[in-house]
Design an enzyme around this catalytic site. Structure first.
Site, PDB file in Angstrom:
ATOM      1  N   GLY A  46       0.850  -1.268  -0.046  1.00  0.00           N
ATOM      2  CA  GLY A  46      -0.076   0.333  -0.124  1.00  0.00           C
ATOM      3  C   GLY A  46       0.900   1.345  -0.015  1.00  0.00           C
ATOM      4  CD  GLU A  47       2.622   5.975  -0.167  1.00  0.00           C
ATOM      5  OE1 GLU A  47       2.589   5.308  -1.397  1.00  0.00           O
ATOM      6  OE2 GLU A  47       3.644   6.469   0.339  1.00  0.00           O
ATOM      7  CB  SER A  48       5.375   2.681   3.618  1.00  0.00           C
ATOM      8  OG  SER A  48       6.081   3.555   2.995  1.00  0.00           O
ATOM      9  CB  CYS A  78       5.469  -4.010  -1.399  1.00  0.00           C
ATOM     10  SG  CYS A  78       5.514  -2.635  -2.640  1.00  0.00           S
ATOM     11  NE  ARG A 105       8.173   5.203   0.763  1.00  0.00           N
ATOM     12  CZ  ARG A 105       7.522   6.551   0.936  1.00  0.00           C
ATOM     13  NH1 ARG A 105       8.123   7.429   1.596  1.00  0.00           N
ATOM     14  NH2 ARG A 105       6.361   6.430   0.378  1.00  0.00           N
ATOM     15  CB  ILE A 134       3.035  -2.269  -7.418  1.00  0.00           C
ATOM     16  CG1 ILE A 134       2.490  -3.354  -8.274  1.00  0.00           C
ATOM     17  CG2 ILE A 134       2.150  -1.184  -7.757  1.00  0.00           C
ATOM     18  CD1 ILE A 134       0.876  -3.927  -7.630  1.00  0.00           C
ATOM     19  NE  ARG A 135       3.085   3.977  -6.513  1.00  0.00           N
ATOM     20  CZ  ARG A 135       3.021   4.268  -5.330  1.00  0.00           C
ATOM     21  NH1 ARG A 135       4.062   5.176  -4.762  1.00  0.00           N
ATOM     22  NH2 ARG A 135       2.160   4.063  -4.449  1.00  0.00           N
ATOM     23  CG  HIS A 170       2.203  -6.572  -4.393  1.00  0.00           C
ATOM     24  ND1 HIS A 170       1.475  -6.239  -3.309  1.00  0.00           N
ATOM     25  CD2 HIS A 170       2.724  -5.467  -4.670  1.00  0.00           C
ATOM     26  CE1 HIS A 170       1.556  -4.836  -3.080  1.00  0.00           C
ATOM     27  NE2 HIS A 170       2.667  -4.325  -3.985  1.00  0.00           N
ATOM     28  CD  GLU A 172      -0.372  -9.154  -2.197  1.00  0.00           C
ATOM     29  OE1 GLU A 172       0.735  -9.740  -2.261  1.00  0.00           O
ATOM     30  OE2 GLU A 172      -0.375  -7.779  -2.267  1.00  0.00           O
TER      31      GLU A 172
HETATM   32  N1  GLN Z   1       5.920   2.867  -2.881  1.00  0.00           N
HETATM   33  C1  GLN Z   1       5.159   2.286  -1.696  1.00  0.00           C
HETATM   34  C2  GLN Z   1       5.604   2.935  -0.565  1.00  0.00           C
HETATM   35  O1  GLN Z   1       6.574   3.857  -0.530  1.00  0.00           O
HETATM   36  C3  GLN Z   1       5.071   0.843  -1.597  1.00  0.00           C
HETATM   37  C4  GLN Z   1       4.411   0.290  -3.061  1.00  0.00           C
HETATM   38  C5  GLN Z   1       3.610  -1.108  -2.662  1.00  0.00           C
HETATM   39  O2  GLN Z   1       3.361  -1.370  -1.472  1.00  0.00           O
HETATM   40  N2  GLN Z   1       2.925  -1.393  -3.607  1.00  0.00           N
HETATM   41  O3  GLN Z   1       5.116   2.977   0.542  1.00  0.00           O
END
Ligand code: GLN
Length: 189
Positions: A46-48, A78, A105, A134-135, A170, A172
């Site tokens: 997600g977004e840390s 992630c 990150r 993903i990112r 990921h 999942e």
């Molecule tokens: N780029 C996100 C972060 O820095 C992590 C991306 C992800 O969990 N798919 O939190």
């Protein structure tokens, strides 16, 4: 076996489905008391920065650290991997800081915001793991108590320290349940 999935933000539902498919009971975790009853915890992607902020707000940070010191296993994917790192390069965002590693990150750069890679991971057999990034972050430095399990483009993307497992990608979001099964076997060790 009851395994919690931190359900504050991000891809938690997919982890629950994967755990159920592997024969575990998945519980969505939002409150500190819900951590008492589980043998393992998954921190999803997600977004840390958001996950960290919510963890502080909901009083989960210390409770997860305490449960980890009591032997609760943790698997971070992630953003979850970022939450577990002691050092997040260039950031002072909230974190659990339980693993002796430095993560970067969005470490794969803009050209490769999301991509798939097939990699051979000896622990998971001769069939390559198809990983969705993903990112994604990667582990830039790991101390010697960390077991490096996979590397992509010279970057560490799967690692383990004691009862903690992290993947930069990921699983999942794929059909491959070997990493979740491995996490369950870590809990049983
Ligand atoms: N780029 C996100 C972060 O820095 C992590 C991306 C992800 O969990 N798919 O939190």
């Amino acid at each position: 076996m009851k395994i919690g999935v931190l359900a504050l933000q991000g891809a938690f539902r997919e982890h629950c489905w994967m755990l159920e498919r592997c024969g575990a009971t998945a519980l969505e975790i939002r409150k500190p008391a819900e951590l008492d009853d589980i043998a393992g915890l998954i921190i999803p992607g997600g977004e840390s920065t958001t996950i960290g902020k919510l963890m502080v707000q909901w009083g989960l940070m210390e409770k997860i650290q305490t449960r980890a010191s009591q032997g609760m296993a943790i698997y971070g994917t992630c953003a979850g991997m970022i939450m577990l790192a002691k050092e997040i390069i260039g950031s002072d965002q909230p974190r659990l800081g339980l693993m002796d590693m430095a993560v970067r990150r969005n470490g794969f750069g803009r050209q490769r915001e999301s991509f798939e890679a097939a990699m051979l991971v000896p622990e998971f057999g001769s069939e390559p793991v198809c990983a969705v990034f993903i990112r994604a972050p990667y582990i830039e430095r790991a101390s010697e108590n960390i077991e490096v399990m996979a590397i992509v483009d010279d970057k560490i993307v799967i690692a383990r320290q004691d009862k903690m497992l992290v993947t930069a990608f990921h699983p999942e979001l794929t059909n491959d349940d070997r990493i979740h099964k491995y996490f369950i076997s870590m809990i049983n060790e």
